[in-house]
Write a protein that holds these residues in place. Structure first.
Motif, PDB file in Angstrom:
ATOM      1  N   PHE A 196     -16.366 -38.386  78.296  1.00 22.78           N
ATOM      2  CA  PHE A 196     -15.660 -37.319  77.569  1.00 22.78           C
ATOM      3  C   PHE A 196     -16.564 -36.646  76.546  1.00 22.78           C
ATOM      4  N   HIS A 197     -17.797 -37.147  76.402  1.00 21.88           N
ATOM      5  CA  HIS A 197     -18.767 -36.471  75.544  1.00 21.88           C
ATOM      6  C   HIS A 197     -19.902 -35.947  76.418  1.00 21.88           C
ATOM      7  N   VAL A 198     -20.506 -34.863  75.976  1.00 21.66           N
ATOM      8  CA  VAL A 198     -21.533 -34.216  76.790  1.00 21.66           C
ATOM      9  C   VAL A 198     -22.736 -35.144  77.035  1.00 21.66           C
ATOM     10  N   TRP A 205     -25.190 -36.094  85.433  1.00 23.72           N
ATOM     11  CA  TRP A 205     -25.798 -34.974  86.188  1.00 23.72           C
ATOM     12  C   TRP A 205     -27.278 -35.219  86.468  1.00 23.72           C
ATOM     13  N   ARG A 206     -27.964 -35.944  85.570  1.00 26.97           N
ATOM     14  CA  ARG A 206     -29.373 -36.305  85.853  1.00 26.97           C
ATOM     15  C   ARG A 206     -29.442 -37.264  87.032  1.00 26.97           C
ATOM     16  N   TRP A 207     -28.509 -38.191  87.063  1.00 24.23           N
ATOM     17  CA  TRP A 207     -28.438 -39.168  88.164  1.00 24.23           C
ATOM     18  C   TRP A 207     -28.208 -38.452  89.504  1.00 24.23           C
ATOM     19  N   GLY A 259     -27.674 -36.542  69.091  1.00 20.82           N
ATOM     20  CA  GLY A 259     -26.343 -36.453  68.518  1.00 20.82           C
ATOM     21  C   GLY A 259     -26.325 -36.380  67.007  1.00 20.82           C
ATOM     22  N   ALA A 260     -27.362 -36.884  66.373  1.00 22.65           N
ATOM     23  CA  ALA A 260     -27.440 -36.896  64.915  1.00 22.65           C
ATOM     24  C   ALA A 260     -28.910 -37.069  64.532  1.00 22.65           C
ATOM     25  N   THR A 261     -29.184 -36.924  63.244  1.00 24.99           N
ATOM     26  CA  THR A 261     -30.556 -37.086  62.757  1.00 24.99           C
ATOM     27  C   THR A 261     -31.129 -38.425  63.218  1.00 24.99           C
ATOM     28  N   SER A 279     -36.737 -38.454  71.250  1.00 20.32           N
ATOM     29  CA  SER A 279     -35.890 -37.848  70.227  1.00 20.32           C
ATOM     30  C   SER A 279     -35.384 -36.522  70.758  1.00 20.32           C
ATOM     31  N   GLY A 280     -34.077 -36.432  70.890  1.00 17.11           N
ATOM     32  CA  GLY A 280     -33.488 -35.240  71.490  1.00 17.11           C
ATOM     33  C   GLY A 280     -32.588 -34.495  70.521  1.00 17.11           C
ATOM     34  N   TYR A 281     -32.410 -33.239  70.837  1.00 22.56           N
ATOM     35  CA  TYR A 281     -31.474 -32.390  70.094  1.00 22.56           C
ATOM     36  C   TYR A 281     -30.686 -31.622  71.142  1.00 22.56           C
ATOM     37  N   GLY A 282     -29.376 -31.727  71.061  1.00 20.70           N
ATOM     38  CA  GLY A 282     -28.573 -31.006  72.043  1.00 20.70           C
ATOM     39  C   GLY A 282     -27.196 -30.757  71.503  1.00 20.70           C
ATOM     40  N   MET A 283     -26.352 -30.164  72.313  1.00 18.42           N
ATOM     41  CA  MET A 283     -24.983 -29.892  71.893  1.00 18.42           C
ATOM     42  C   MET A 283     -24.121 -29.610  73.106  1.00 18.42           C
ATOM     43  N   THR A 284     -22.824 -29.740  72.894  1.00 17.88           N
ATOM     44  CA  THR A 284     -21.861 -29.541  73.967  1.00 17.88           C
ATOM     45  C   THR A 284     -22.078 -28.196  74.665  1.00 17.88           C
ATOM     46  N   GLU A 285     -22.185 -27.151  73.874  1.00 17.32           N
ATOM     47  CA  GLU A 285     -22.266 -25.793  74.442  1.00 17.32           C
ATOM     48  C   GLU A 285     -23.468 -25.616  75.370  1.00 17.32           C
ATOM     49  N   SER A 288     -25.687 -30.674  76.824  1.00 21.65           N
ATOM     50  CA  SER A 288     -26.536 -31.749  76.279  1.00 21.65           C
ATOM     51  C   SER A 288     -27.904 -31.243  75.822  1.00 21.65           C
ATOM     52  N   THR A 289     -28.954 -31.913  76.226  1.00 20.44           N
ATOM     53  CA  THR A 289     -30.256 -31.792  75.564  1.00 20.44           C
ATOM     54  C   THR A 289     -30.910 -30.411  75.650  1.00 20.44           C
ATOM     55  N   VAL A 290     -31.435 -29.966  74.521  1.00 25.70           N
ATOM     56  CA  VAL A 290     -32.129 -28.679  74.443  1.00 25.70           C
ATOM     57  C   VAL A 290     -33.616 -28.887  74.143  1.00 25.70           C
ATOM     58  N   ASN A 347     -25.410 -22.671  64.221  1.00 16.96           N
ATOM     59  CA  ASN A 347     -25.034 -23.091  62.880  1.00 16.96           C
ATOM     60  C   ASN A 347     -25.839 -24.298  62.398  1.00 16.96           C
ATOM     61  N   ASP A 348     -26.845 -24.677  63.167  1.00 13.45           N
ATOM     62  CA  ASP A 348     -27.742 -25.745  62.725  1.00 13.45           C
ATOM     63  C   ASP A 348     -28.912 -25.112  61.978  1.00 13.45           C
ATOM     64  N   LYS A 349     -29.251 -25.751  60.849  1.00 18.11           N
ATOM     65  CA  LYS A 349     -30.411 -25.287  60.087  1.00 18.11           C
ATOM     66  C   LYS A 349     -31.658 -25.906  60.707  1.00 18.11           C
ATOM     67  N   ILE A 450     -18.044 -41.041  69.438  1.00 18.04           N
ATOM     68  CA  ILE A 450     -19.411 -41.534  69.385  1.00 18.04           C
ATOM     69  C   ILE A 450     -20.054 -41.248  68.026  1.00 18.04           C
ATOM     70  N   LYS A 451     -19.495 -40.267  67.330  1.00 14.81           N
ATOM     71  CA  LYS A 451     -20.033 -39.942  66.014  1.00 14.81           C
ATOM     72  C   LYS A 451     -18.913 -40.015  64.995  1.00 14.81           C
ATOM     73  N   VAL A 452     -19.282 -40.329  63.779  1.00 15.41           N
ATOM     74  CA  VAL A 452     -18.320 -40.245  62.698  1.00 15.41           C
ATOM     75  C   VAL A 452     -18.077 -38.760  62.429  1.00 15.41           C
TER      76      VAL A 452
HETATM   77  C1  4YB Z   1     -28.367 -33.243  65.683  1.00 18.76           C
HETATM   78  C2  4YB Z   1     -29.310 -33.749  66.579  1.00 18.76           C
HETATM   79  C3  4YB Z   1     -30.558 -34.200  66.061  1.00 18.76           C
HETATM   80  C4  4YB Z   1     -27.555 -33.145  67.692  1.00 18.76           C
HETATM   81  N1  4YB Z   1     -30.752 -34.112  64.729  1.00 18.76           N
HETATM   82  N2  4YB Z   1     -28.600 -33.172  64.356  1.00 18.76           N
HETATM   83  O1  4YB Z   1     -28.349 -36.373  76.388  1.00 18.76           O
HETATM   84  C5  4YB Z   1     -28.546 -36.176  75.184  1.00 18.76           C
HETATM   85  O2  4YB Z   1     -29.154 -35.195  74.734  1.00 18.76           O
HETATM   86  C6  4YB Z   1     -28.036 -37.187  74.227  1.00 18.76           C
HETATM   87  C7  4YB Z   1     -28.603 -38.456  74.247  1.00 18.76           C
HETATM   88  C8  4YB Z   1     -28.179 -39.408  73.339  1.00 18.76           C
HETATM   89  C9  4YB Z   1     -27.187 -39.115  72.441  1.00 18.76           C
HETATM   90  C10 4YB Z   1     -26.618 -37.863  72.409  1.00 18.76           C
HETATM   91  C11 4YB Z   1     -27.040 -36.889  73.305  1.00 18.76           C
HETATM   92  C12 4YB Z   1     -26.410 -35.579  73.279  1.00 18.76           C
HETATM   93  O3  4YB Z   1     -26.257 -34.929  74.292  1.00 18.76           O
HETATM   94  C13 4YB Z   1     -25.906 -35.065  71.961  1.00 18.76           C
HETATM   95  C14 4YB Z   1     -25.176 -33.765  72.074  1.00 18.76           C
HETATM   96  C15 4YB Z   1     -24.187 -33.608  70.922  1.00 18.76           C
HETATM   97  O4  4YB Z   1     -24.191 -34.339  69.966  1.00 18.76           O
HETATM   98  N3  4YB Z   1     -23.330 -32.612  71.051  1.00 18.76           N
HETATM   99  S1  4YB Z   1     -22.182 -32.273  69.993  1.00 18.76           S
HETATM  100  O5  4YB Z   1     -21.615 -31.023  70.424  1.00 18.76           O
HETATM  101  O6  4YB Z   1     -21.276 -33.370  69.838  1.00 18.76           O
HETATM  102  O7  4YB Z   1     -22.852 -32.068  68.591  1.00 18.76           O
HETATM  103  C16 4YB Z   1     -23.910 -31.131  68.479  1.00 18.76           C
HETATM  104  C17 4YB Z   1     -24.469 -31.153  67.062  1.00 18.76           C
HETATM  105  O8  4YB Z   1     -24.987 -32.432  66.745  1.00 18.76           O
HETATM  106  C18 4YB Z   1     -25.641 -30.220  66.880  1.00 18.76           C
HETATM  107  O9  4YB Z   1     -25.237 -28.882  66.733  1.00 18.76           O
HETATM  108  C19 4YB Z   1     -26.268 -30.812  65.633  1.00 18.76           C
HETATM  109  O10 4YB Z   1     -25.567 -30.401  64.490  1.00 18.76           O
HETATM  110  C20 4YB Z   1     -26.075 -32.295  65.824  1.00 18.76           C
HETATM  111  N4  4YB Z   1     -27.282 -32.891  66.409  1.00 18.76           N
HETATM  112  N5  4YB Z   1     -28.780 -33.680  67.824  1.00 18.76           N
HETATM  113  C21 4YB Z   1     -29.792 -33.614  63.913  1.00 18.76           C
HETATM  114  N6  4YB Z   1     -31.513 -34.702  66.850  1.00 18.76           N
END
Ligand code: 4YB
Length: 464
Positions: A196-198, A205-207, A259-261, A279-285, A288-290, A347-349, A450-452
């Motif tokens: 239920f989380h991206v 989808w990678r699999w 998902g977080a710092t 270390s990944g950064y991604g979002m639902t929209e 996942s990973t960007v 909206n991420d800095k 998965i996140k607070v």
């Molecule tokens: C961050 C951040 C970062 C997101 N530093 N803020 O497959 C993956 O990429 C994956 C692997 C392990 C755990 C999570 C993932 C994700 O997809 C995370 C995607 C996610 O968190 N989507 S969300 O829509 O719930 O939140 C997105 C927001 O989370 C971003 O807009 C950021 O604010 C924050 N975030 N990665 C700091 N590395």
């Protein structure tokens, strides 16, 4: 080069490598041929129960082989799936679900909830040798661009939004990650985050794109990791794992974090135990990973993955990619994402420092205290660097003198440690950054997803 499918991915792999293992569960291993037959049989069974192209099915439950098979069979019917967190509060669902055009529900969560008046689809384990007449199910080519998944994502205010993705978008995301990370056919990725989380969808989808192995286990994380080579984890999961793995040898080769710092102290500790982190950064929209990089002791998230474009506009991270959601689903319409000429406004800095992107916090978390701009995440990063702290939140509260001031909500094992942390912070923060109160993060705030949720922490603080 990765495959472009002409057929449903499981059918593709069933013909390319019929006896290769696709799915490992607690008590069985399914080959691609067996998996493909099961999906088709279940899709047929759903069709007979009335499921049709373009309809929407709620899939409620924790990860399980049945949940996974159901998602794939729903997609096989050309329908959309809305995976739902079983802990999602009922009141919120009552407000939200009427706007999402739900046709059916499959509820794998044992217990309560008669909230859904939607017709149920029965998950029936059919005999794969059962005569299959599937010509009425759609071709892959015809549905790859159409809406396939609805993933709820909550902002700082209001109801969660349902981001709508096509399979094409998910494969584009998967492709970006697999161009960077090494996940070969013999490797096994644990479904370590919920569908239920991206982040859980990303694993799936990678699999499918690689035709590798996926493990879906019911044990705790540390036990489930036995025998797998890959996992996706949020930082708090990896902290807990590392605490527990003093002497155990892990088979884990690579961990994708996000998902977080992601503190460098975390990836450094993991490296010292032989775990290779990304270390990944991604979002639902963005499905996942960007951005992602192999952890290297520096705090950034590296470069955009293949196929992704990232830019900074007034410190905001903006992204363009084919993995982008089609929009948010609401009242039968696709509402546009917050974009500017195709660029998603996150909206991420962000900043670009020493040749890589850094994620510095949410622009909408910023507040003013005594005329100074306070970015909560700057303070949280300092607090989190204390060895007894797992995570922390700075929440602004109204203040007569300063306008607003921050209070700290800290995830520590015992409340007594808070005064020690406050002491330790004295020479590490500037006075206007210093929290006016320290609270311990209660476990009830840690259990929903998965996140607070910062919003829930804020509501909790306002009630103190
Ligand atoms: C961050 C951040 C970062 C997101 N530093 N803020 O497959 C993956 O990429 C994956 C692997 C392990 C755990 C999570 C993932 C994700 O997809 C995370 C995607 C996610 O968190 N989507 S969300 O829509 O719930 O939140 C997105 C927001 O989370 C971003 O807009 C950021 O604010 C924050 N975030 N990665 C700091 N590395």
């Amino acid at each position: 080069e990765l495959t472009r499918f002409n057929d449903w991915p499981w059918q593709h792999w069933a013909s390319q490598q019929p006896s290769a293992i696709a799915l490992l569960t607690d008590d069985s291993a399914l080959t691609w041929l067996q998996l493909s037959e099961k999906i088709t049989a279940l899709a047929e069974c759903f069709y007979q129960q009335g499921l049709r192209n373009s309809q929407t099915v709620i899939l409620r439950g924790k990860n399980s082989p049945q949940l996974l098979l159901s998602q794939l069979a729903i997609l096989r019917c050309g329908a959309k799936v809305l995976p739902l967190n079983p802990r999602q509060p009922e009141l919120l669902l009552k407000d939200l679900l009427p706007h999402l055009d739900i046709d059916f529900v499959i509820d794998f969560d044992d217990g309560l909830l008669n909230l859904f008046s939607y017709p149920e689809l029965q998950f029936i384990e059919t005999n794969p040798s059962y005569p299959q007449q599937i010509s009425h199910l759609p071709c892959f080519d015809h549905v790859i661009e159409q809406p396939a998944t609805l993933i709820l994502t909550s902002g700082s205010t209001g109801l969660p939004k349902a981001a709508l993705h096509s399979m094409h978008a998910h494969f584009d995301s998967a492709n970006g990650v697999l161009q960077a990370m090494d996940y070969q056919m013999n490797d096994c990725w644990l479904l370590s985050l919920p569908l239920f989380h991206v982040s859980g969808q990303g694993i799936l989808w990678r699999w499918l794109l690689r035709g590798a192995k996926l493990a879906v286990k019911s044990a705790c994380l540390i036990e489930s990791l036995q025998g797998v080579s890959h996992a996706s984890l949020v930082p708090t999961q990896l902290w807990r794992l590392l605490e527990q793995t003093e002497s155990r040898s892990l088979t884990l080769k690579q961990v994708l974090l996000g998902g977080a710092t992601i503190p460098t102290s975390l990836t450094d500790l993991a490296a010292s135990k032989g775990i290779d982190c990304w270390s990944g950064y991604g979002m639902t929209e963005m499905a996942s990973t960007v951005c992602a990089k192999r952890a290297d002791g520096r705090k950034g998230v590296g470069q955009p993955l293949s196929g992704k474009q990232v830019r900074l506009v007034d410190n905001e991270i903006q992204i363009k990619s084919h993995s982008q959601a089609l929009g948010y689903w609401f009242d039968g319409k696709i509402k546009p994402l917050n974009t500017l000429e195709g660029w998603l406004k996150t909206n991420d800095k962000g900043a670009y420092i020493d040749g890589e992107y850094q994620v510095l916090g949410r622009l909408d978390n910023l507040f003013i205290s005594g005329g100074e701009c306070v970015q909560p995440e700057d303070i949280e990063a300092v607090i989190n660097s204390h060895p007894a702290v797992k995570q922390s939140f700075i929440i602004p509260i109204d203040d007569k003198e300063f306008g607003q001031r921050g209070v700290a909500v800290v995830d520590v094992s015992e409340t007594q440690i808070l005064s020690e942390i406050a002491d330790w912070l004295k020479d590490k923060l500037t006075p206007y950054q210093f929290p006016v109160h320290f609270y311990r993060l209660e476990s009830q705030l840690k259990s929903s997803g998965i996140k607070v949720s910062r919003k829930q922490v804020r509501d909790w603080v306002y009630n103190q």
